[in-house]
Design a protein around this motif. Structure first.
Motif, PDB file in Angstrom:
ATOM      1  N   GLY A 185     -11.131  19.099 -13.482  1.00 43.88           N
ATOM      2  CA  GLY A 185     -11.469  17.859 -13.478  1.00 43.88           C
ATOM      3  C   GLY A 185     -10.489  16.808 -13.723  1.00 43.88           C
ATOM      4  N   LEU A 186      -9.796  17.098 -14.782  1.00 44.75           N
ATOM      5  CA  LEU A 186      -8.523  16.130 -15.396  1.00 44.75           C
ATOM      6  C   LEU A 186      -7.438  16.053 -14.105  1.00 44.75           C
ATOM      7  CD1 LEU A 186      -7.824  17.488 -18.869  1.00 44.75           C
ATOM      8  CD2 LEU A 186      -8.696  15.239 -18.275  1.00 44.75           C
ATOM      9  N   GLU A 187      -7.502  17.078 -13.335  1.00 46.90           N
ATOM     10  CA  GLU A 187      -6.310  16.890 -12.116  1.00 46.90           C
ATOM     11  C   GLU A 187      -6.911  15.853 -11.199  1.00 46.90           C
ATOM     12  OE1 GLU A 187      -6.013  20.714 -10.422  1.00 46.90           O
ATOM     13  OE2 GLU A 187      -4.282  21.201 -11.501  1.00 46.90           O
ATOM     14  N   GLN A 188      -8.213  15.456 -11.184  1.00 46.95           N
ATOM     15  CA  GLN A 188      -8.826  14.623 -10.073  1.00 46.95           C
ATOM     16  C   GLN A 188      -8.687  13.022 -10.755  1.00 46.95           C
ATOM     17  OE1 GLN A 188      -9.639  16.055  -7.113  1.00 46.95           O
ATOM     18  NE2 GLN A 188      -9.195  17.909  -8.062  1.00 46.95           N
ATOM     19  N   LEU A 189      -8.436  12.877 -11.861  1.00 44.78           N
ATOM     20  CA  LEU A 189      -8.286  11.735 -12.372  1.00 44.78           C
ATOM     21  C   LEU A 189      -6.944  10.965 -11.982  1.00 44.78           C
ATOM     22  CD1 LEU A 189      -9.667  12.421 -15.948  1.00 44.78           C
ATOM     23  CD2 LEU A 189     -11.065  11.386 -14.004  1.00 44.78           C
ATOM     24  N   THR A 190      -6.904   9.793 -12.226  1.00 49.27           N
ATOM     25  CA  THR A 190      -5.447   9.006 -11.875  1.00 49.27           C
ATOM     26  C   THR A 190      -4.593   9.539 -13.203  1.00 49.27           C
ATOM     27  OG1 THR A 190      -6.171   6.982 -13.255  1.00 49.27           O
ATOM     28  CG2 THR A 190      -6.801   7.033 -10.807  1.00 49.27           C
ATOM     29  N   LEU A 191      -3.575   9.370 -13.022  1.00 48.52           N
ATOM     30  CA  LEU A 191      -2.442   9.375 -14.269  1.00 48.52           C
ATOM     31  C   LEU A 191      -3.056   8.717 -15.629  1.00 48.52           C
ATOM     32  CD1 LEU A 191       0.112  10.582 -15.394  1.00 48.52           C
ATOM     33  CD2 LEU A 191       1.006   8.253 -14.431  1.00 48.52           C
ATOM     34  N   LEU A 192      -3.454   7.406 -15.287  1.00 47.57           N
ATOM     35  CA  LEU A 192      -3.719   6.597 -16.529  1.00 47.57           C
ATOM     36  C   LEU A 192      -4.824   6.752 -17.130  1.00 47.57           C
ATOM     37  CD1 LEU A 192      -2.836   3.037 -14.850  1.00 47.57           C
ATOM     38  CD2 LEU A 192      -1.531   4.209 -16.539  1.00 47.57           C
ATOM     39  N   GLN A 193      -5.789   7.441 -16.275  1.00 45.32           N
ATOM     40  CA  GLN A 193      -7.087   7.897 -17.027  1.00 45.32           C
ATOM     41  C   GLN A 193      -6.889   9.123 -17.707  1.00 45.32           C
ATOM     42  OE1 GLN A 193      -9.436   8.429 -13.303  1.00 45.32           O
ATOM     43  NE2 GLN A 193     -10.815   6.529 -13.591  1.00 45.32           N
ATOM     44  N   ARG A 194      -6.060  10.184 -17.155  1.00 48.41           N
ATOM     45  CA  ARG A 194      -5.853  11.444 -17.668  1.00 48.41           C
ATOM     46  C   ARG A 194      -5.046  11.186 -19.165  1.00 48.41           C
ATOM     47  NH1 ARG A 194      -4.111  13.416 -12.798  1.00 48.41           N
ATOM     48  NH2 ARG A 194      -1.784  12.909 -13.306  1.00 48.41           N
ATOM     49  N   GLN A 195      -4.037  10.192 -18.941  1.00 46.49           N
ATOM     50  CA  GLN A 195      -3.441   9.672 -20.452  1.00 46.49           C
ATOM     51  C   GLN A 195      -4.454   9.328 -21.604  1.00 46.49           C
ATOM     52  OE1 GLN A 195      -1.008   6.017 -19.900  1.00 46.49           O
ATOM     53  NE2 GLN A 195       0.717   7.459 -20.817  1.00 46.49           N
ATOM     54  N   VAL A 196      -5.295   8.340 -21.193  1.00 49.92           N
ATOM     55  CA  VAL A 196      -6.172   8.031 -22.400  1.00 49.92           C
ATOM     56  C   VAL A 196      -7.362   9.213 -22.605  1.00 49.92           C
ATOM     57  CG1 VAL A 196      -6.048   5.601 -21.724  1.00 49.92           C
ATOM     58  CG2 VAL A 196      -8.020   6.871 -20.555  1.00 49.92           C
ATOM     59  N   VAL A 197      -7.664  10.026 -21.557  1.00 54.61           N
ATOM     60  CA  VAL A 197      -8.600  11.078 -21.867  1.00 54.61           C
ATOM     61  C   VAL A 197      -7.799  12.154 -22.835  1.00 54.61           C
ATOM     62  CG1 VAL A 197      -9.629  13.195 -21.005  1.00 54.61           C
ATOM     63  CG2 VAL A 197      -9.948  10.849 -19.993  1.00 54.61           C
ATOM     64  N   ALA A 198      -6.528  12.450 -22.719  1.00 58.44           N
ATOM     65  CA  ALA A 198      -5.867  13.414 -23.606  1.00 58.44           C
ATOM     66  C   ALA A 198      -5.460  12.633 -24.849  1.00 58.44           C
ATOM     67  CB  ALA A 198      -4.612  13.538 -22.900  1.00 58.44           C
ATOM     68  N   LEU A 199      -5.272  11.351 -24.850  1.00 55.83           N
ATOM     69  CA  LEU A 199      -5.012  10.712 -26.259  1.00 55.83           C
ATOM     70  C   LEU A 199      -6.185  10.751 -26.977  1.00 55.83           C
ATOM     71  CD1 LEU A 199      -2.411   7.987 -25.282  1.00 55.83           C
ATOM     72  CD2 LEU A 199      -1.930  10.023 -26.452  1.00 55.83           C
ATOM     73  N   ARG A 200      -7.348  10.673 -26.356  1.00 50.45           N
ATOM     74  CA  ARG A 200      -8.612  10.088 -27.043  1.00 50.45           C
ATOM     75  C   ARG A 200      -9.494  11.558 -27.651  1.00 50.45           C
ATOM     76  NH1 ARG A 200     -11.441   9.417 -30.593  1.00 50.45           N
ATOM     77  NH2 ARG A 200     -13.604   8.643 -30.554  1.00 50.45           N
ATOM     78  N   PHE A 201      -9.240  12.452 -26.503  1.00 48.16           N
ATOM     79  CA  PHE A 201     -10.296  13.615 -26.954  1.00 48.16           C
ATOM     80  C   PHE A 201      -9.282  14.854 -27.307  1.00 48.16           C
ATOM     81  CE2 PHE A 201     -12.733  11.268 -23.888  1.00 48.16           C
ATOM     82  CZ  PHE A 201     -13.889  10.890 -24.927  1.00 48.16           C
ATOM     83  N   TYR A 202      -8.199  14.709 -26.757  1.00 51.64           N
ATOM     84  CA  TYR A 202      -7.465  16.076 -27.336  1.00 51.64           C
ATOM     85  C   TYR A 202      -6.384  15.639 -28.499  1.00 51.64           C
ATOM     86  CZ  TYR A 202      -9.008  18.361 -23.049  1.00 51.64           C
ATOM     87  OH  TYR A 202      -9.644  18.776 -22.139  1.00 51.64           O
ATOM     88  N   ALA A 203      -5.843  14.349 -28.580  1.00 55.41           N
ATOM     89  CA  ALA A 203      -5.034  14.093 -29.691  1.00 55.41           C
ATOM     90  C   ALA A 203      -6.115  13.435 -30.733  1.00 55.41           C
ATOM     91  CB  ALA A 203      -3.953  13.141 -29.347  1.00 55.41           C
TER      92      ALA A 203
ATOM     93  N   LEU B 219      -0.451   2.300 -28.856  1.00 56.14           N
ATOM     94  CA  LEU B 219       0.847   3.216 -28.194  1.00 56.14           C
ATOM     95  C   LEU B 219       1.233   2.915 -26.613  1.00 56.14           C
ATOM     96  CD1 LEU B 219      -0.498   6.793 -29.600  1.00 56.14           C
ATOM     97  CD2 LEU B 219       1.798   5.643 -29.853  1.00 56.14           C
ATOM     98  N   LEU B 220       0.062   2.471 -25.717  1.00 51.44           N
ATOM     99  CA  LEU B 220       0.441   2.436 -24.525  1.00 51.44           C
ATOM    100  C   LEU B 220       0.672   0.949 -24.247  1.00 51.44           C
ATOM    101  CD1 LEU B 220      -2.536   4.614 -22.988  1.00 51.44           C
ATOM    102  CD2 LEU B 220      -0.167   5.217 -23.297  1.00 51.44           C
ATOM    103  N   ASP B 221       0.813   0.192 -25.369  1.00 48.58           N
ATOM    104  CA  ASP B 221       1.013  -1.267 -25.108  1.00 48.58           C
ATOM    105  C   ASP B 221       0.050  -1.931 -24.010  1.00 48.58           C
ATOM    106  OD1 ASP B 221       2.154  -3.659 -25.816  1.00 48.58           O
ATOM    107  OD2 ASP B 221       3.612  -3.481 -24.220  1.00 48.58           O
TER     108      ASP B 221
END
Length: 178
Positions: A121-139, A149-151
């Motif tokens: 499902g992460l592959e289907q997201l836009t780059l910006l969406q994947r970025q915030v999901v990774a930072l929020r839920f994985y980091a 961080l993303l300004d």
């Protein structure tokens, strides 16, 4: 060709450089030539608008000397930022897949299926969406840290998270995982 008129010019209510269609086309073209995918170009235009508002607020009533040049430079910087974000995101799926390949054998198969569905499902997201999901839920970073961080504004982070989670939820329902 319509040109932007300076603030206070008669016959024009809104003197913003990004209200004219020619200027918006120019910004879109710079973003597209800079490698930003077409489905994300409008987000780039909005970023240029935001930077314009911030810049004009800091000029204390002065004007941008050459709005066309300013917009082109800012749009090219937005495109470069897009590429930097993509590079940061590169390999996320591979890192997640590696982690899940080491999944303990005593874990239920449903957990593994769920994890793989989320990765797909992460592959289907836009780059910006994947970025915030990774930072929020994985980091496990809070929204205000992600925004710093993303300004970008916190509201932008929340919006991207909301749309990403909704898309993942829909994908999981479609695959009958949840």
């Amino acid at each position: 060709m319509a040109r932007w008129r300076r603030a206070g010019t008669a016959g024009r209510d809104d003197a913003s450089p990004l209200t004219g269609t020619e200027n918006v086309r120019r910004v879109r073209a710079v973003l597209a030539l800079g490698g930003v995918p077409w489905d994300e170009v409008e987000d780039g235009v909005q970023e240029v608008r935001l930077k314009l508002i911030q810049t004009q607020a800091g000029l204390d009533g002065k004007e941008i000397r050459s709005p066309e040049a300013w917009m082109s430079v800012v749009a090219s910087r937005v495109a470069a930022d897009w590429h930097r974000a993509r590079i940061r995101d590169t390999g996320l799926r591979e890192r997640l897949a590696t982690r899940w390949a080491k999944w303990p054998p005593d874990h239920p198969q449903e957990d593994r299926d769920l994890a793989l569905t989320v990765a797909n499902g992460l592959e289907q997201l836009t780059l910006l969406q994947r970025q915030v999901v990774a930072l929020r839920f994985y980091a496990d970073l809070p929204v205000h840290d992600i925004a710093r961080l993303l300004d970008v504004p916190e509201g932008t982070v929340k919006s991207r998270l909301n749309s990403a989670v909704a898309a993942l939820r829909t994908r999981m329902r479609d695959m009958e995982v949840i």
